[in-house]
Design a protein around this motif. Structure first.
Motif, mmCIF file in Angstrom:
data_model
loop_
_atom_site.group_PDB
_atom_site.id
_atom_site.type_symbol
_atom_site.label_atom_id
_atom_site.label_comp_id
_atom_site.label_asym_id
_atom_site.label_seq_id
_atom_site.Cartn_x
_atom_site.Cartn_y
_atom_site.Cartn_z
ATOM 1 N N PHE A 1 0.812 -1.223 0.000
ATOM 2 C CA PHE A 1 0.000 0.000 0.000
ATOM 3 C C PHE A 1 0.844 1.272 0.000
ATOM 4 C CE2 PHE A 1 -2.553 -3.216 2.293
ATOM 5 C CZ PHE A 1 -3.621 -3.319 1.416
ATOM 6 N N LYS B 1 2.013 2.750 -2.466
ATOM 7 C CA LYS B 1 1.691 3.568 -3.631
ATOM 8 C C LYS B 1 0.495 4.479 -3.393
ATOM 9 C CE LYS B 1 3.575 0.294 -7.000
ATOM 10 N NZ LYS B 1 3.320 -0.504 -8.224
ATOM 11 N N ILE B 2 -0.162 4.313 -2.252
ATOM 12 C CA ILE B 2 -1.291 5.183 -1.903
ATOM 13 C C ILE B 2 -0.853 6.107 -0.783
ATOM 14 C CG2 ILE B 2 -3.654 5.316 -1.050
ATOM 15 C CD1 ILE B 2 -4.250 2.701 -2.236
ATOM 16 N N ALA C 1 -9.788 5.901 -2.500
ATOM 17 C CA ALA C 1 -9.673 4.448 -2.630
ATOM 18 C C ALA C 1 -11.042 3.792 -2.498
ATOM 19 C CB ALA C 1 -8.710 3.900 -1.573
ATOM 20 N N GLU D 1 -1.297 -4.471 -8.021
ATOM 21 C CA GLU D 1 -0.182 -3.563 -8.239
ATOM 22 C C GLU D 1 -0.134 -2.480 -7.168
ATOM 23 O OE1 GLU D 1 -0.831 -2.207 -12.185
ATOM 24 O OE2 GLU D 1 -0.054 -4.024 -13.133
ATOM 25 N N VAL D 2 -1.306 -1.993 -6.754
ATOM 26 C CA VAL D 2 -1.355 -1.000 -5.682
ATOM 27 C C VAL D 2 -0.828 -1.592 -4.377
ATOM 28 C CG1 VAL D 2 -2.887 0.391 -4.240
ATOM 29 C CG2 VAL D 2 -3.220 0.335 -6.708
ATOM 30 N N GLU D 3 -1.095 -2.879 -4.163
ATOM 31 C CA GLU D 3 -0.595 -3.549 -2.967
ATOM 32 C C GLU D 3 0.918 -3.743 -3.007
ATOM 33 O OE1 GLU D 3 -2.594 -7.212 -2.374
ATOM 34 O OE2 GLU D 3 -4.589 -6.323 -2.288
#
Length: 216
Positions: free
Chosen positions: A51, A53-54, A62, A165-167
Motif C-alpha cells: 500500500f 503507492k497510496i 480508494a 499492483e497498488v498492494e
C-alpha cells in the motif's frame, strides 16, 4: 466495544482529536480503538511495504474506486490483505493489525480493535462468496455470449491486477498473459459444461458442432 456496522457506508476517517461531521471525537467512532498507536512498532510492521503507492489521507478516493468496480470497501480490502499477510500457525494476529493499522496502511488513520478487524475480514469473505456465486450464475445461465463473457473477464482481470499492483505486487507481462489465457480457457469450459446441464444436446456457438451431455 462492538465491531463497526456493515460497510454500507464508508468508514469515517478523521484526524486525531478533530471532531467529525456528527461532532463525535475520533475515539468515539464505533469499532475504532480509543488507544493511540503504540510507540514501540514491531519490526515486521516497520518492514511492511504494501500500500505504499497510496498516500495517506486518500481513504475516500480508494473507497470510491472500489465501490465503482467491486462490492468491497477500502477498509475491507486493506484489512483482508493484512489478515492474509499476518497469518501465523496459530491464527491471524488481529491485535497487532488493529493496533498498528495506521502504520501498515497509509490511508487508514485510526487504530482498530481485534473485533473490528475480524468483522472487516468476515465482511470481505462474505462479499467475495456472493460475488462469485453471482458471476458464476451469469456465466452458466447463457445470458452472455462467449465474446461478452470474455469482455467481462477482461474487465474483472484488469481491476484485480490494478489492486494487486497498488498492494505492491510486481506483475510480469508474461505472467499476466499466462493468467489471462488460463482464465479464458476455464471460462470457456464452464460455459460449455453449463450448456450441457441445460440441454440434452449442445451446439457449439463457434463451430456448430453438436455433442451429447456425456460426450467428452
Amino acid at each position: 466495544m462492538t465491531p463497526p456496522p456493515e460497510d454500507e457506508e464508508p468508514t469515517r476517517v478523521v484526524t486525531p482529536h478533530e471532531p467529525d461531521e456528527s461532532g463525535e471525537e475520533q475515539g468515539d467512532i464505533e469499532g475504532q480503538s480509543t488507544e493511540p498507536a503504540g510507540t514501540d512498532v514491531p519490526e515486521d510492521v516497520r518492514k511492511y511495504e504494501r500500500f505504499t503507492k497510496i498516500e495517506s489521507g486518500t481513504y475516500d478516493r480508494a473507497n470510491e474506486f472500489l465501490r465503482e468496480r467491486t462490492y468491497i470497501t477500502a477498509r475491507e480490502w486493506a484489512i483482508a490483505r493484512l489478515c492474509a499477510d499476518f497469518r501465523t500457525e496459530t491464527g491471524v494476529e488481529m491485535t497487532k493489525i488493529g493496533e498498528n493499522l495506521p502504520e501498515l496502511v497509509p490511508f487508514m488513520t485510526d487504530t482498530y480493535t481485534p473485533q473490528a478487524v475480524n468483522q472487516a475480514r468476515a465482511s470481505f469473505e462474505e462479499k467475495v462468496r456472493k460475488a462469485g456465486a453471482t458471476f458464476l450464475y451469469g456465466a452458466m445461465s447463457d445470458f452472455f455470449t462467449a465474446e461478452e463473457l470474455d469482455d467481462v473477464m477482461y474487465e474483472s482481470t484488469e481491476v484485480a491486477k490494478f489492486l494487486l499492483e497498488v498492494e505492491g505486487v510486481d506483475l510480469a507481462v508474461e505472467d499476466e498473459m499466462e493468467a489471462e489465457d488460463r482464465i479464458s480457457t476455464v471460462m470457456r469450459e464452464v460455459r460449455e459444461h453449463s450448456a450441457a446441464l441445460r440441454h440434452d444436446e449442445v451446439c457449439c456457438p463457434e463451430c456448430g458442432h453438436e455433442f451429447g451431455v456425456d460426450e467428452k
